[in-house]
Design an enzyme around this catalytic site. Structure first.
Site, PDB file in Angstrom:
ATOM      1  N   GLY A   1      51.100  38.856  38.918  1.00 61.58           N
ATOM      2  CA  GLY A   1      51.649  39.485  40.125  1.00 61.58           C
ATOM      3  C   GLY A   1      50.934  39.120  41.403  1.00 61.58           C
TER       4      GLY A   1
ATOM      5  N   GLY B   1      48.234  38.507  34.593  1.00 54.73           N
ATOM      6  CA  GLY B   1      47.757  38.495  35.982  1.00 54.73           C
ATOM      7  C   GLY B   1      48.751  37.769  36.878  1.00 54.73           C
TER       8      GLY B   1
ATOM      9  N   ARG C   1      36.016  39.038  46.363  1.00 52.44           N
ATOM     10  CA  ARG C   1      34.945  39.357  45.412  1.00 52.44           C
ATOM     11  C   ARG C   1      33.843  38.307  45.361  1.00 52.44           C
TER      12      ARG C   1
ATOM     13  N   GLY D   1      47.970  36.235  43.540  1.00 47.77           N
ATOM     14  CA  GLY D   1      47.157  35.013  43.613  1.00 47.77           C
ATOM     15  C   GLY D   1      47.765  33.797  42.945  1.00 47.77           C
ATOM     16  N   LEU D   2      46.946  33.115  42.176  1.00 48.36           N
ATOM     17  CA  LEU D   2      47.359  31.851  41.555  1.00 48.36           C
ATOM     18  C   LEU D   2      48.423  32.069  40.487  1.00 48.36           C
TER      19      LEU D   2
ATOM     20  N   TYR E   1      32.596  25.970  36.100  1.00 51.18           N
ATOM     21  CA  TYR E   1      31.301  26.424  35.561  1.00 51.18           C
ATOM     22  C   TYR E   1      31.428  26.909  34.109  1.00 51.18           C
TER      23      TYR E   1
ATOM     24  N   PRO F   1      40.201  25.110  37.793  1.00 56.21           N
ATOM     25  CA  PRO F   1      40.361  24.930  39.244  1.00 56.21           C
ATOM     26  C   PRO F   1      39.024  25.080  39.969  1.00 56.21           C
ATOM     27  N   GLY F   2      38.858  24.328  41.039  1.00 59.72           N
ATOM     28  CA  GLY F   2      37.802  24.618  42.018  1.00 59.72           C
ATOM     29  C   GLY F   2      38.346  25.690  42.947  1.00 59.72           C
ATOM     30  N   PRO F   3      37.802  25.809  44.164  1.00 63.99           N
ATOM     31  CA  PRO F   3      38.238  26.900  45.041  1.00 63.99           C
ATOM     32  C   PRO F   3      39.684  26.742  45.556  1.00 63.99           C
TER      33      PRO F   3
HETATM   34  C1  HXC Z   1      27.953  44.759  40.520  1.00 64.88           C
HETATM   35  C2  HXC Z   1      29.878  45.842  39.832  1.00 64.88           C
HETATM   36  C3  HXC Z   1      30.629  45.245  40.889  1.00 64.88           C
HETATM   37  C4  HXC Z   1      29.926  44.376  41.787  1.00 64.88           C
HETATM   38  C5  HXC Z   1      31.963  46.499  39.723  1.00 64.88           C
HETATM   39  N1  HXC Z   1      30.754  46.585  39.147  1.00 64.88           N
HETATM   40  N2  HXC Z   1      31.909  45.690  40.788  1.00 64.88           N
HETATM   41  N3  HXC Z   1      28.570  45.586  39.652  1.00 64.88           N
HETATM   42  N4  HXC Z   1      28.597  44.161  41.568  1.00 64.88           N
HETATM   43  N5  HXC Z   1      30.538  43.784  42.815  1.00 64.88           N
HETATM   44  C6  HXC Z   1      30.391  47.415  38.004  1.00 64.88           C
HETATM   45  C7  HXC Z   1      30.621  48.888  38.262  1.00 64.88           C
HETATM   46  O1  HXC Z   1      29.512  49.480  38.909  1.00 64.88           O
HETATM   47  C8  HXC Z   1      30.798  49.422  36.841  1.00 64.88           C
HETATM   48  O2  HXC Z   1      29.569  49.544  36.180  1.00 64.88           O
HETATM   49  C9  HXC Z   1      31.537  48.309  36.141  1.00 64.88           C
HETATM   50  O3  HXC Z   1      31.269  47.115  36.892  1.00 64.88           O
HETATM   51  C10 HXC Z   1      33.044  48.539  36.134  1.00 64.88           C
HETATM   52  O4  HXC Z   1      33.467  48.703  37.474  1.00 64.88           O
HETATM   53  P1  HXC Z   1      34.849  49.377  37.881  1.00 64.88           P
HETATM   54  O5  HXC Z   1      34.997  49.293  39.351  1.00 64.88           O
HETATM   55  O6  HXC Z   1      34.960  50.732  37.228  1.00 64.88           O
HETATM   56  O7  HXC Z   1      35.895  48.435  37.124  1.00 64.88           O
HETATM   57  P2  HXC Z   1      37.450  48.223  37.369  1.00 64.88           P
HETATM   58  O8  HXC Z   1      37.988  49.213  38.374  1.00 64.88           O
HETATM   59  O9  HXC Z   1      38.094  48.140  36.042  1.00 64.88           O
HETATM   60  O10 HXC Z   1      37.540  46.792  38.093  1.00 64.88           O
HETATM   61  C11 HXC Z   1      37.236  45.600  37.390  1.00 64.88           C
HETATM   62  C12 HXC Z   1      36.552  44.583  38.313  1.00 64.88           C
HETATM   63  C13 HXC Z   1      37.381  44.385  39.599  1.00 64.88           C
HETATM   64  C14 HXC Z   1      36.375  43.291  37.499  1.00 64.88           C
HETATM   65  C15 HXC Z   1      35.186  45.133  38.682  1.00 64.88           C
HETATM   66  O11 HXC Z   1      36.743  43.450  40.444  1.00 64.88           O
HETATM   67  C16 HXC Z   1      38.786  43.903  39.313  1.00 64.88           C
HETATM   68  O12 HXC Z   1      39.700  44.712  39.076  1.00 64.88           O
HETATM   69  N6  HXC Z   1      39.005  42.581  39.283  1.00 64.88           N
HETATM   70  C17 HXC Z   1      40.300  41.957  38.938  1.00 64.88           C
HETATM   71  C18 HXC Z   1      40.634  40.777  39.781  1.00 64.88           C
HETATM   72  C19 HXC Z   1      39.543  39.769  40.027  1.00 64.88           C
HETATM   73  O13 HXC Z   1      38.351  40.028  39.747  1.00 64.88           O
HETATM   74  N7  HXC Z   1      39.940  38.634  40.600  1.00 64.88           N
HETATM   75  C20 HXC Z   1      39.027  37.547  40.912  1.00 64.88           C
HETATM   76  C21 HXC Z   1      39.110  36.470  39.900  1.00 64.88           C
HETATM   77  S1  HXC Z   1      38.354  35.092  40.666  1.00 64.88           S
HETATM   78  P3  HXC Z   1      28.824  50.989  36.004  1.00 64.88           P
HETATM   79  O14 HXC Z   1      27.587  50.691  35.230  1.00 64.88           O
HETATM   80  O15 HXC Z   1      28.578  51.484  37.396  1.00 64.88           O
HETATM   81  O16 HXC Z   1      29.807  51.864  35.254  1.00 64.88           O
HETATM   82  C22 HXC Z   1      37.661  34.077  39.601  1.00 64.88           C
HETATM   83  C23 HXC Z   1      37.296  32.748  40.251  1.00 64.88           C
HETATM   84  C24 HXC Z   1      36.292  31.936  39.517  1.00 64.88           C
HETATM   85  O17 HXC Z   1      37.506  34.350  38.455  1.00 64.88           O
HETATM   86  C25 HXC Z   1      35.892  30.636  40.160  1.00 64.88           C
HETATM   87  C26 HXC Z   1      35.942  30.475  41.635  1.00 64.88           C
HETATM   88  C27 HXC Z   1      35.659  29.074  42.126  1.00 64.88           C
HETATM   89  P1  NAP Z   2      43.558  37.423  41.356  1.00 61.20           P
HETATM   90  O1  NAP Z   2      44.722  37.346  42.278  1.00 61.20           O
HETATM   91  O2  NAP Z   2      42.609  38.550  41.520  1.00 61.20           O
HETATM   92  O3  NAP Z   2      44.123  37.385  39.869  1.00 61.20           O
HETATM   93  C1  NAP Z   2      43.587  38.067  38.792  1.00 61.20           C
HETATM   94  C2  NAP Z   2      44.701  38.823  38.102  1.00 61.20           C
HETATM   95  O4  NAP Z   2      44.226  39.371  36.873  1.00 61.20           O
HETATM   96  C3  NAP Z   2      45.240  39.989  38.925  1.00 61.20           C
HETATM   97  O5  NAP Z   2      46.651  39.886  39.018  1.00 61.20           O
HETATM   98  C4  NAP Z   2      44.863  41.225  38.118  1.00 61.20           C
HETATM   99  O6  NAP Z   2      45.873  42.236  38.236  1.00 61.20           O
HETATM  100  C5  NAP Z   2      44.784  40.654  36.708  1.00 61.20           C
HETATM  101  N1  NAP Z   2      43.920  41.442  35.826  1.00 61.20           N
HETATM  102  C6  NAP Z   2      42.632  41.813  36.028  1.00 61.20           C
HETATM  103  N2  NAP Z   2      42.192  42.570  35.024  1.00 61.20           N
HETATM  104  C7  NAP Z   2      43.221  42.662  34.144  1.00 61.20           C
HETATM  105  C8  NAP Z   2      43.392  43.320  32.895  1.00 61.20           C
HETATM  106  N3  NAP Z   2      42.401  44.039  32.334  1.00 61.20           N
HETATM  107  N4  NAP Z   2      44.585  43.219  32.257  1.00 61.20           N
HETATM  108  C9  NAP Z   2      45.599  42.513  32.812  1.00 61.20           C
HETATM  109  N5  NAP Z   2      45.505  41.870  33.988  1.00 61.20           N
HETATM  110  C10 NAP Z   2      44.327  41.956  34.659  1.00 61.20           C
HETATM  111  O7  NAP Z   2      42.672  36.086  41.457  1.00 61.20           O
HETATM  112  P2  NAP Z   2      43.069  34.538  41.369  1.00 61.20           P
HETATM  113  O8  NAP Z   2      42.147  33.824  42.286  1.00 61.20           O
HETATM  114  O9  NAP Z   2      44.517  34.344  41.504  1.00 61.20           O
HETATM  115  O10 NAP Z   2      42.608  34.180  39.873  1.00 61.20           O
HETATM  116  C11 NAP Z   2      43.538  33.755  38.882  1.00 61.20           C
HETATM  117  C12 NAP Z   2      42.827  32.946  37.831  1.00 61.20           C
HETATM  118  O11 NAP Z   2      42.305  31.757  38.394  1.00 61.20           O
HETATM  119  C13 NAP Z   2      41.644  33.639  37.160  1.00 61.20           C
HETATM  120  O12 NAP Z   2      41.612  33.283  35.786  1.00 61.20           O
HETATM  121  C14 NAP Z   2      40.463  33.040  37.867  1.00 61.20           C
HETATM  122  O13 NAP Z   2      39.285  33.104  37.098  1.00 61.20           O
HETATM  123  C15 NAP Z   2      40.945  31.627  38.044  1.00 61.20           C
HETATM  124  N6  NAP Z   2      40.267  30.850  39.064  1.00 61.20           N
HETATM  125  C16 NAP Z   2      40.485  31.118  40.366  1.00 61.20           C
HETATM  126  C17 NAP Z   2      39.872  30.320  41.316  1.00 61.20           C
HETATM  127  C18 NAP Z   2      40.113  30.525  42.782  1.00 61.20           C
HETATM  128  O14 NAP Z   2      39.486  29.835  43.585  1.00 61.20           O
HETATM  129  N7  NAP Z   2      40.994  31.424  43.200  1.00 61.20           N
HETATM  130  C19 NAP Z   2      39.029  29.277  40.918  1.00 61.20           C
HETATM  131  C20 NAP Z   2      38.818  29.039  39.558  1.00 61.20           C
HETATM  132  C21 NAP Z   2      39.462  29.832  38.632  1.00 61.20           C
HETATM  133  P3  NAP Z   2      45.590  43.827  38.070  1.00 61.20           P
HETATM  134  O15 NAP Z   2      44.438  44.157  38.950  1.00 61.20           O
HETATM  135  O16 NAP Z   2      46.910  44.444  38.456  1.00 61.20           O
HETATM  136  O17 NAP Z   2      45.309  44.061  36.614  1.00 61.20           O
END
Ligand code: HXC
Ligand code: NAP
Length: 285
Positions: free
Chosen positions: A21, A19, A204, A23-24, A152, A193-195
């Site tokens: 490319g 991951g 999201r 964010g963090l 969490y 990390p926190g936010p």
């Molecule tokens: C409910 C959802 C949903 C949503 C997707 N789904 N988004 N359900 N609410 N918001 C469901 C879909 O309906 C589907 O189920 C299944 O999840 C798969 O969805 P797809 O869109 O086909 O998946 P995909 O395209 O592979 O995308 C994966 C993803 C997407 C996780 C849903 O958000 C993503 O690519 N995320 C990667 C980056 C990311 O999430 N970054 C944030 C990390 S932040 P059905 O049943 O319909 O098939 C983080 C911070 C933590 O972790 C702490 C903060 C303080």
């Molecule tokens: P982000 O930019 O969305 O980073 C998530 C990365 O994961 C993306 O580059 C995404 O790239 C990659 N990824 C997702 N699904 C993948 C898969 N199946 N295979 C390979 N790569 C995949 O979000 P971020 O905020 O920087 O988060 C980075 C990390 O910090 C995560 O572990 C998150 O839980 C953690 N975190 C973030 C926060 C915050 O406040 N931002 C707080 C606590 C913890 P692709 O979509 O190209 O695959």
């Protein structure tokens, strides 16, 4: 907001960031490049990786290899390891940073939605760890794992339940292998990390009006969200030899957020001075 480690701290070191490319991951990678590391960034979207690699090379003068890899596919991770060794010779550390997450009441989730988050976060991390760890052990090379979790991971949290389950698993993996693989000179640590604002997390976790309704800074004793360089400094330390005796640790970097929200009486910060004066009088002082 300055870099903390000595210039050249990562000379001749090669680090893989999943991951990496966006964010963090990108911010931590940029700082490692500034410190002299060779960087390998992976994720699913090759076009995002290629652009990030070109930008990072231009910004830092370092070397970046971009390899598309879905962390849920073991052969693709093995390919990253092969490509890294072909280009840079060896791997020194792996930063498990890739994640998927979104907010939802749990009863509204399909089982596929639950799977998708757990598979990226937990399976993705243990697949990457297994592939890289076996490679280090077979070649008798030392190595470092740094896993990104969240606070969490140990409290749990409503509305992000798949992520909480998966991050708890990653924390258990970190602590377990810190002990089991220390004999191979492989260290494992985590950062919670926190936010820290990123497009991926904010879009999201605070979509639409939520970002106005729930300002994360309000929940944090230090009154602000994190700066990417602050996280990058901590990550660089844990990936460097300066932390050679730190193993099995999770370091929180959240401005005091989780402790405040766990503290029974933390909400008393809303009590104004006049009311404290009145309470003091009632005590007879
Ligand atoms: C409910 C959802 C949903 C949503 C997707 N789904 N988004 N359900 N609410 N918001 C469901 C879909 O309906 C589907 O189920 C299944 O999840 C798969 O969805 P797809 O869109 O086909 O998946 P995909 O395209 O592979 O995308 C994966 C993803 C997407 C996780 C849903 O958000 C993503 O690519 N995320 C990667 C980056 C990311 O999430 N970054 C944030 C990390 S932040 P059905 O049943 O319909 O098939 C983080 C911070 C933590 O972790 C702490 C903060 C303080
Ligand atoms: P982000 O930019 O969305 O980073 C998530 C990365 O994961 C993306 O580059 C995404 O790239 C990659 N990824 C997702 N699904 C993948 C898969 N199946 N295979 C390979 N790569 C995949 O979000 P971020 O905020 O920087 O988060 C980075 C990390 O910090 C995560 O572990 C998150 O839980 C953690 N975190 C973030 C926060 C915050 O406040 N931002 C707080 C606590 C913890 P692709 O979509 O190209 O695959």
């Amino acid at each position: 907001m300055e870099g903390m480690l000595k210039p050249g701290s990562f000379k001749d070191k090669t680090i893989i960031i999943t991951g990496g490319g966006t964010g963090l991951g990108r911010s931590m990678g940029k700082y490692l490049l500034e410190l002299g590391a060779n960087l390998v960034i992976t994720s699913r979207k090759k076009e995002v990786l290629d652009k990030a690699a070109a930008d990072l090379e231009r910004e830092t003068g370092g070397k970046v290899l971009a390899v598309a890899c879905d962390v849920r596919k073991y052969e693709e991770i093995q390919n990253v390891i092969n490509e890294t060794e072909n280009r840079f010779g060896k791997i020194d550390a792996v930063l498990n940073n890739a994640a998927g997450n979104f907010i939802s009441p749990t009863e509204r989730l399909s089982h596929r939605a639950f799977d998708i988050v757990v598979d990226i976060v937990l399976k993705g991390t243990y697949y990457t760890t297994l592939a890289a760890g076996k490679n280090w052990i077979a070649k008798k090379q030392p190595g470092i794992f740094l896993n990104i979790v969240t606070t969490y991971a140990w409290t749990g949290s409503g509305y992000v339940v798949p992520s909480a389950c998966a991050k708890a698993g990653v924390l258990a993996l970190t602590r377990s292998l810190a002990v089991e693989w220390a004999k191979y000179k492989i260290r494992s640590n985590a950062i919670a990390p926190g936010p820290f604002p990123t497009e991926g997390a904010w879009s999201r976790l605070l979509p639409g009006e939520l970002v106005k309704k729930f300002d994360p800074a309000q929940r944090i004793p230090l009154g602000r969200v994190g700066e990417h360089q602050e996280l990058a400094n901590l990550a660089a330390y844990l990936l460097s030899d300066y932390s050679a005796y730190v193993n099995g640790e999770v370091i929180t970097i959240d401005g005091g957020e989780w402790l405040k929200n766990g503290g029974e009486f933390s909400h008393l910060e809303m009590v104004p001075n006049e009311m404290w004066d009145m309470l003091e009088k009632m005590r007879g002082k």
